[in-house]
Design an enzyme around this catalytic site. Structure first.
Site, PDB file in Angstrom:
ATOM      1  CD  GLN A  35       6.884  -7.850   4.083  1.00 26.78           C
ATOM      2  OE1 GLN A  35       5.861  -8.235   3.542  1.00 26.78           O
ATOM      3  NE2 GLN A  35       7.725  -7.035   3.469  1.00 26.78           N
TER       4      GLN A  35
ATOM      5  NE  ARG B 265       9.046   2.850   6.443  1.00 29.78           N
ATOM      6  CZ  ARG B 265       9.249   1.627   5.991  1.00 29.78           C
ATOM      7  NH1 ARG B 265       9.861   1.468   4.818  1.00 29.78           N
ATOM      8  NH2 ARG B 265       8.851   0.572   6.665  1.00 29.78           N
TER       9      ARG B 265
ATOM     10  N   GLY C 195      10.282  -4.014  -7.666  1.00 27.19           N
ATOM     11  CA  GLY C 195      11.259  -2.972  -7.934  1.00 27.19           C
ATOM     12  C   GLY C 195      12.664  -3.396  -7.552  1.00 27.19           C
TER      13      GLY C 195
ATOM     14  CG  HIS D 188       3.902   1.125  -5.526  1.00 28.61           C
ATOM     15  ND1 HIS D 188       3.832   2.005  -4.475  1.00 28.61           N
ATOM     16  CD2 HIS D 188       4.507   0.011  -5.026  1.00 28.61           C
ATOM     17  CE1 HIS D 188       4.342   1.455  -3.392  1.00 28.61           C
ATOM     18  NE2 HIS D 188       4.762   0.239  -3.704  1.00 28.61           N
TER      19      HIS D 188
ATOM     20  N   GLY E 286       0.833  -1.194   0.000  1.00 30.42           N
ATOM     21  CA  GLY E 286       0.000   0.000   0.000  1.00 30.42           C
ATOM     22  C   GLY E 286       0.870   1.247   0.000  1.00 30.42           C
TER      23      GLY E 286
ATOM     24  CG  LEU F 242      -0.650   2.043  -4.410  1.00 35.99           C
ATOM     25  CD1 LEU F 242      -1.657   1.818  -5.525  1.00 35.99           C
ATOM     26  CD2 LEU F 242       0.322   0.881  -4.329  1.00 35.99           C
TER      27      LEU F 242
ATOM     28  CB  SER G 141      10.262   5.346  -0.415  1.00 38.75           C
ATOM     29  OG  SER G 141       9.886   4.716   0.797  1.00 38.75           O
TER      30      SER G 141
ATOM     31  CD  GLN H 206      10.607  -7.549  -0.897  1.00 39.83           C
ATOM     32  OE1 GLN H 206      10.315  -7.398   0.280  1.00 39.83           O
ATOM     33  NE2 GLN H 206      10.020  -6.846  -1.865  1.00 39.83           N
TER      34      GLN H 206
END
Length: 297
Positions: free
Chosen positions: A60, A211, A171, A36, A30, A32, A209, A177
């Site tokens: 996570q 964040r 990404g 994304h 989420g 976005l 990001s 990851q």
């Protein structure tokens, strides 16, 4: 022609929706952003149907970070509609992990030595926990937060089982990851293509990001200084500097000038490519960035 956006919350309805369709899956937490959107746009080009999963995975995160994650589902729906997503899969935590008891205990139960992937039938009430091999975990971010990758692998494993996509898009910024999920897919889901999409950056160079929305102007300026320090390290490597400790020390010295920044992890990996990776905090807000460099020799 405008795409009608389906929003599905149950596993059974999602499985019914994808049955018989060629699916491109974009898994997200989420929040976005344009990064994304670049994944969605590539999925749109390469598949008949694009499915966007929005699931904030408690496996996570530590609980304070889980509660503070910048989620806005109403805004995410607008972005999904604008980018022609066909279906949003937006399950609840109870739908995905109906027996979850304590994800913090799952994090504390990290096994340190595994030579291969292990699927645990149950761990603290969580079904089919994916444990990632040590050689894929214990470098970069995994040195400090190894359980994060077990959590990411577990949810992607579940999404692959539920949605049976033809391709899934991730990404390159989350470079570790990405490597883990590619390896897991080859082992358990060889029919699913894991597609790596280059990191998308804002005009000032900062990697997109979720964040970033939490950053004030001074905090964003501080994050940009980290970006510029990494760019300097990248140029040193490209110019032929092979002493990676010197490169890291140079980057650290540049970042040290910004008092609001604390480095969580900084490393250079050299395999087929040279990877320059950093995780850092700006006044407690955690960000990551990475550069993938082709060998210069």
């Amino acid at each position: 022609m405008e795409v009608e956006l389906e929003i599905i919350e149950s596993i059974a309805e999602a499985q019914s929706y994808v049955d018989g369709k060629q699916i491109g899956l974009v898994p997200t937490l989420g929040g976005l952003h344009k990064g994304h959107q670049s994944l969605i746009e590539q999925a749109n080009k390469e598949n008949d149907v694009t499915v966007l999963s929005i699931f904030l995975n408690p496996m996570q995160f530590r609980q304070p970070q889980f509660l503070a994650y910048p989620s806005d589902f109403e805004q995410d729906k607008i972005v999904a509609h604008q980018t022609n997503v066909d279906m949003i899969f937006h399950p609840s935590v109870d739908e995905i992990f109906p027996n979850m008891k304590n994800f913090a205990k799952f994090q504390a139960d990290e096994f340190k030595q595994r030579d291969s992937f292990v699927i645990e039938a149950q761990n603290n009430g969580i079904d089919n926990v994916v444990r990632v091999p040590a050689n894929l975990v214990y470098h970069l971010d995994g040195k400090l937060h190894p359980w994060v990758f077990d959590g990411a692998a577990t949810i992607v494993y579940k999404l692959f089982e539920i949605l049976s996509p033809h391709r899934a898009y991730f990404g390159e910024k989350d470079i570790q990851q990405l490597a883990i999920l590619k390896t897991m897919a080859k082992l358990y889901f060889p029919e699913i293509g894991v597609v790596a999409v280059p990191t998308l950056r804002d005009n000032d160079g900062l990697a997109f990001s979720s964040r970033n929305s939490l950053l004030s102007k001074p905090q964003r300026d501080a994050a940009l200084k980290v970006h510029h320090a990494l760019r300097h390290g990248e140029q040193l490597i490209k110019s032929g500097e092979s002493d990676y400790n010197l490169v890291l020390d140079t980057i650290k010295a540049l970042i040290a000038e910004e008092k609001s920044v604390k480095i969580d992890h900084l490393e250079i990996l050299s395999d087929q490519d040279v990877i320059l990776y950093i995780a850092f905090f700006v006044d407690g807000i955690r960000l990551i960035d990475s550069f993938v460099l082709t060998h210069t020799n």
